[in-house]
Write an enzyme that holds these catalytic residues in place. Structure first.
Site, PDB file in Angstrom:
ATOM      1  N   HIS A  46      11.401   5.487   4.351  1.00 23.19           N
ATOM      2  CA  HIS A  46      11.542   4.557   5.476  1.00 23.19           C
ATOM      3  C   HIS A  46      10.177   4.289   6.123  1.00 23.19           C
ATOM      4  CE1 HIS A  46      13.758   2.768   8.930  1.00 23.19           C
ATOM      5  NE2 HIS A  46      12.694   3.193   9.614  1.00 23.19           N
ATOM      6  N   GLU A  47       9.468   5.363   6.458  1.00 21.00           N
ATOM      7  CA  GLU A  47       8.184   5.203   7.124  1.00 21.00           C
ATOM      8  C   GLU A  47       7.127   4.614   6.190  1.00 21.00           C
ATOM      9  OE1 GLU A  47       8.117   5.402  10.190  1.00 21.00           O
ATOM     10  OE2 GLU A  47      10.026   6.447  10.489  1.00 21.00           O
ATOM     11  N   HIS A  93       7.205   0.889   6.577  1.00 17.79           N
ATOM     12  CA  HIS A  93       6.444   0.449   7.747  1.00 17.79           C
ATOM     13  C   HIS A  93       4.940   0.535   7.481  1.00 17.79           C
ATOM     14  CE1 HIS A  93       9.994   0.142  10.117  1.00 17.79           C
ATOM     15  NE2 HIS A  93      10.192   1.438  10.283  1.00 17.79           N
TER      16      HIS A  93
END
Length: 435
Positions: free
Chosen positions: A18-19, A22
């Site tokens: 997920h990170e 980003h």
């Protein structure tokens, strides 16, 4: 120990992916990334790369974050080319969306690997003995009924049947279940699942009075089963006068009855047939047990190439997204009790159980949790990615930034909601542990 390890590995993988989404979006738009952290609290492992990003694994594996250079947190960053909040709204929207998108990519990759490597198999959804005075009996289910559809959705196997039941949790109308009975005739049974809706964590089939059929597959030549007159495709109803509700019960009874005559009732071509089987006495590794020489039947299997696994993985992904969105909608509308909300303890237990079953089971859970994280983060709630995406789209429409005072107030509301749901989930976990 396995439960803890499985939980930590699960969180690290889905949060890191997920990170990472980003992070890559920020780097692509020239944002300076200060920190990439998996977990919160004291730093366990860390290093700084050539671009000045601190990579760290922290002690509390309940999330993670990517921290960019942001003038809203550091006034000295104002005017810096790598500052995040000054980037165009569309770039910030893409950056916030990249995290959930990478969760979805991870899930798709896992499903693709599982389908290409293991194929797809399961037990056909054939009904065994029906428990008396239950929803299944009231709906008219009979042993030998093979479930072919729920409503307009055709299906094969128990897994898609479970999914359809989940999609209809909390609804007043009964499920229209299309079956083909042991004689080959088609019927529509109206199954009331309201009892299971009251306690969705209870075993659905058991709660509704449905048992999976024990279907005979191969019959070994010269075995006790062949001598008893058993045939492939027989559906076992009773053994030693007791209903046979699952393969484990069937197997345990046989193994503990070496040399004992066991009356047996099966359904064959739509008719009940009475037989008697005497398990052979077998000794292996110093242990003596009974064996009749049959294999499990009613199993379907489908193999996929690397290419054909792609659309099938996409279908599995869409199926899970529908289940998650339906469950969230029912929680919000009150059709499902908030008592069903699970937290880290529940995730840890399920991860441990899946890991103990095998790698494929653990990976399937990992895909499901990754999808769940992605979907939840896309909800338009401040503090979540979806909230910032929503504000970014409004900014793009207005042509100017939203007032700082409004954003701070919305952030406070979002933080309150997120923390409240987290505390409720942890509370539910603790209640389940001590009840």
């Amino acid at each position: 120990m396995l439960t803890v390890l499985a939980f930590v590995v699960t969180i690290i993988i889905i949060v890191a992916f997920h990170e990472w989404g980003h992070f890559l979006a920020m780097r692509a738009f020239g944002v300076r990334v200060l920190t990439f952290s998996v977990g919160f609290g004291p730093k366990l492992l860390n290093f700084t790369d050539k671009k000045g990003t601190l990579w760290t694994i922290s002690a509390v594996p309940l999330g993670g974050y990517v921290k960019p250079l942001d003038a809203r947190e550091d006034e000295t960053a104002e005017g810096h080319p790598g500052e995040f909040s000054s980037k165009p709204a569309w770039q910030r929207v893409i950056t916030y969306a990249a995290g959930p998108v990478f969760n979805f990519i991870l899930a798709m990759l896992i499903y693709w690997v599982l389908l290409a490597g293991y194929g797809q198999s399961g037990m056909r959804a054939v009904i065994g003995p029906v428990a008396p005075q239950t929803a299944a009996e009231q709906a008219g289910f009979q042993p030998g009924d093979r479930i072919e559809a729920v409503g307009d959705v055709a299906l094969e196997g128990w897994r898609p049947f479970y999914n359809e039941m989940i999609l209809h949790l909390g609804e007043d109308a009964p499920l229209a279940v299309t079956v083909r009975d042991a004689r080959g005739e088609k019927h529509v049974r109206q199954l009331d699942i309201s009892l299971w809706s009251q306690d969705p964590e209870s075993p659905p089939l058991e709660t509704l009075g449905i048992n999976q059929a024990v279907v005979i597959g191969t019959v070994v030549e010269g075995s006790a089963a062949e001598q008893a007159g058993m045939r492939s495709a027989d559906l076992v109803l009773t053994l030693a006068g007791q209903p046979v509700n699952d393969w484990q019960t069937w197997q345990e009874t046989i193994m503990s009855s070496a040399g004992v005559s066991l009356p047996l009732t099966v359904i064959r071509d739509g008719e009940q047939v009475s037989l008697t089987v005497v398990p052979d006495s077998v000794t292996e590794q110093g242990k003596t047990f009974g064996r009749i020489g049959v294999g499990a039947g009613g199993i379907y299997r489908q193999d996929f190439s690397l290419l054909s696994a792609i659309p099938e993985a996409g279908g599995r992904f869409v199926e899970q997204v529908e289940v998650i969105l339906s469950s969230l909608a029912k929680l919000v509308t009150g059709k499902l009790s908030l008592d069903n909300l699970g937290g880290p303890i529940t995730i840890a237990q399920v991860a441990g159980e899946s890991a103990s079953i095998g790698l494929a089971s653990f990976l399937a859970l990992l895909a499901y949790l990754s999808i769940t994280l992605g979907v939840i983060n896309l909800l338009p709630i401040p503090m979540l990615d979806g909230g910032w995406i929503f504000f970014g789209i409004i900014e793009m429409i207005r042509g100017r930034s939203l007032p700082e005072r409004f954003l701070l107030a919305a952030q406070g509301v979002g933080l309150t909601l997120v923390v409240s749901f987290m505390l409720l989930a942890i509370y539910n976990d603790l209640v389940k542990q001590f009840s």
